[in-house]
Design an enzyme around this catalytic site. Sequence first.
Site, short mmCIF file in Angstrom:
data_model
loop_
_atom_site.label_atom_id
_atom_site.label_comp_id
_atom_site.label_asym_id
_atom_site.label_seq_id
_atom_site.Cartn_x
_atom_site.Cartn_y
_atom_site.Cartn_z
N TYR A 181 0.86 -1.19 0.00
CA TYR A 181 0.00 0.00 0.00
C TYR A 181 0.89 1.24 0.00
O TYR A 181 1.75 1.40 0.86
CB TYR A 181 -0.91 0.00 1.24
CG TYR A 181 -1.76 1.24 1.33
CD1 TYR A 181 -2.83 1.43 0.46
CD2 TYR A 181 -1.49 2.23 2.28
CE1 TYR A 181 -3.61 2.58 0.52
CE2 TYR A 181 -2.27 3.38 2.35
CZ TYR A 181 -3.32 3.54 1.46
OH TYR A 181 -4.08 4.68 1.52
N LYS A 241 -12.18 9.67 -9.92
CA LYS A 241 -11.56 10.93 -10.32
C LYS A 241 -12.56 12.09 -10.31
O LYS A 241 -13.72 11.91 -10.71
CB LYS A 241 -10.96 10.78 -11.72
CG LYS A 241 -9.86 9.74 -11.76
CD LYS A 241 -9.61 9.21 -13.15
CE LYS A 241 -8.66 8.02 -13.10
NZ LYS A 241 -8.63 7.26 -14.36
N GLU A 276 -3.00 -0.50 -13.54
CA GLU A 276 -3.90 -1.20 -14.47
C GLU A 276 -3.90 -0.54 -15.83
O GLU A 276 -3.41 0.58 -15.99
CB GLU A 276 -5.33 -1.27 -13.91
CG GLU A 276 -6.06 0.05 -13.88
CD GLU A 276 -7.55 -0.11 -13.63
OE1 GLU A 276 -8.11 -1.21 -13.87
OE2 GLU A 276 -8.17 0.87 -13.21
N ASN A 292 -6.61 0.50 -18.93
CA ASN A 292 -8.00 0.59 -19.39
C ASN A 292 -8.02 0.50 -20.90
O ASN A 292 -7.39 1.30 -21.59
CB ASN A 292 -8.62 1.90 -18.92
CG ASN A 292 -8.83 1.90 -17.42
OD1 ASN A 292 -9.30 0.91 -16.86
ND2 ASN A 292 -8.47 2.97 -16.76
N ARG A 335 -10.01 1.21 -23.37
CA ARG A 335 -11.14 1.95 -23.94
C ARG A 335 -10.79 3.43 -23.94
O ARG A 335 -9.76 3.82 -23.41
CB ARG A 335 -12.37 1.74 -23.08
CG ARG A 335 -12.07 2.11 -21.62
CD ARG A 335 -13.28 2.16 -20.75
NE ARG A 335 -12.94 2.05 -19.34
CZ ARG A 335 -12.55 3.05 -18.56
NH1 ARG A 335 -12.44 4.26 -19.05
NH2 ARG A 335 -12.25 2.84 -17.29
P1 ADP Z 1 -10.00 0.34 -10.15
O1 ADP Z 1 -9.97 -0.55 -11.34
O2 ADP Z 1 -11.06 -0.06 -9.16
O3 ADP Z 1 -10.02 1.80 -10.50
P2 ADP Z 1 -7.14 0.55 -9.47
O4 ADP Z 1 -6.21 -0.58 -9.25
O5 ADP Z 1 -6.98 1.35 -10.70
O6 ADP Z 1 -8.65 0.02 -9.33
O7 ADP Z 1 -7.03 1.53 -8.23
C1 ADP Z 1 -7.93 2.58 -8.04
C2 ADP Z 1 -7.37 3.56 -7.04
O8 ADP Z 1 -7.06 2.91 -5.81
C3 ADP Z 1 -6.08 4.23 -7.47
O9 ADP Z 1 -6.28 5.35 -8.29
C4 ADP Z 1 -5.52 4.60 -6.11
O10 ADP Z 1 -6.26 5.73 -5.64
C5 ADP Z 1 -5.88 3.43 -5.22
N1 ADP Z 1 -4.83 2.37 -5.19
C6 ADP Z 1 -4.73 1.30 -5.98
N2 ADP Z 1 -3.64 0.55 -5.69
C7 ADP Z 1 -3.02 1.17 -4.66
C8 ADP Z 1 -1.81 0.90 -3.88
N3 ADP Z 1 -1.05 -0.17 -4.11
N4 ADP Z 1 -1.49 1.78 -2.89
C9 ADP Z 1 -2.27 2.85 -2.64
N5 ADP Z 1 -3.40 3.16 -3.32
C10 ADP Z 1 -3.79 2.35 -4.32
#
Ligand code: ADP
Length: 448
Positions: A202, A237, A287, A289, A291
């Site tokens: 985290y 966002k 990740e 996206n 699209r």
């Molecule tokens: P989703 O597909 O639900 O959007 P993400 O993996 O893109 O999931 O994560 C969404 C949000 O969660 C990120 O923009 C960030 O705010 C938080 N987040 C994800 N992974 C971490 C991490 N390893 N440490 C801290 N925050 C994280």
Amino acid sequence: MFKKILIANRSEIALRIQRSCQEMGIATVAVHSTADNEAMAVRFADESVCIGPAQSADSYLSMRAIISAAKITNADAIHPGYGFLAENADFAEMVEAHGITFIGPEPKHIKNMGDKIAAKKIALKFGLPIVPGSGGAVENINDAKKIAEKIGYPILIKAAKGGGGRGMKIVNEKSQIEDNFSLCRQEALAAFGDDEVYIEKYLPSPRHIEVQVCGDGKGNAKHFWERDCSIQRRHQKVIEEAPSPVISEKQRIEICEKAKACSEKIAYRGAGTFEFLFQDGEFYFIEMNTRIQVEHPVSETICKIDLIAEQILIAANEKREWSDTPKKMGHAIELRINAEHPETFMPSPGKIENYHAPGGLGVRVDSAIYRGYVIPPFYDSMIAKLIVSAPNRQLCIARAMRALNEYAIEGIDTNIELHKKILAQEKFKNGKYDIHWLENSLMQAQQG
Ligand code: ADP
């Protein structure tokens, strides 16, 4: 080139896609639920087909209804927009099986990137930095404990099929891991139909920075620089901007080139976004996206390009130029305008009694609302995107504030006042915040 495109979406993005089609001389078919009979995209389309009742499951998510509509109207291609079926590999496959072009990536890329564990493996293999973690699915609590000890607390347990900022559990110390591990699995199963989870370190104070790419599916790709989306609430966002105010030109070029190289190596087709967290000078892939994204206008603005047109041209196999990187000019900020209470965030559907959109130099409004329009309660609460550009960030913020002051939406609650508060903060002006800043400062304001 396509003669007719069916747009499998609603609201601002349906209209946005339609606008590009019209400029390219392509006829459009709007599909809509009974709740959207009066929608702007329906009125402006060359043809429209009602595909079902208000509930998305029976209309905007009904693959059969949408493909039937495409067949009846003789559409050559389907643009899925974002959300709904945009990242559904089965839908993309079904569309192609019916001899219709899916405007998007190959189903295999949608599938692989939709699985966050598979996506991280691909990212690692093709040179992207990733967050330290389990590297694969974590099957049981003993493995979870071992991995947590190895990477160190705090950790994040994440659903492999998660999305929309849901399906994540922070674990600060050893004593919390058992409960959170089983809870995350249960919630993942309930929300995403799959209880597979994985573990990541985290990051306590990151920025969210993402890179826009396009590829031709044959190993050519280019990037359209990055977007900084660190102003978030509940991992959603709220404000996006480009360029990011916190990275150096060297860091920018490095991460954008890496995302481009990864797209080339996987022979990615269409538009896509590589999302990263950025902390202490390091990027970590989270990740991809597969699209077009809500915040694409920010990149369009600084690169002076129509990304929807690019998607269409790539899908139609038209010749594109891949050797150059677009020049970026000035600064752009997008503010998501939601129909919701600015303090409680309760959705606020209903009739728009009065409407006046801002204008002037450097102001773009992507929206499908108008005076007298009734916002249905069935869908997402985002009703408009205000995109503002200027030669630099400081002017861009001043212009955004000026545009927000001009914006009048009466009859429903909106988050316009929240945006004004954010833009007025010194921390925002200095660019000194992380992804938690908005929520923390809101909570403080409410408590105080
Ligand atoms: P989703 O597909 O639900 O959007 P993400 O993996 O893109 O999931 O994560 C969404 C949000 O969660 C990120 O923009 C960030 O705010 C938080 N987040 C994800 N992974 C971490 C991490 N390893 N440490 C801290 N925050 C994280």
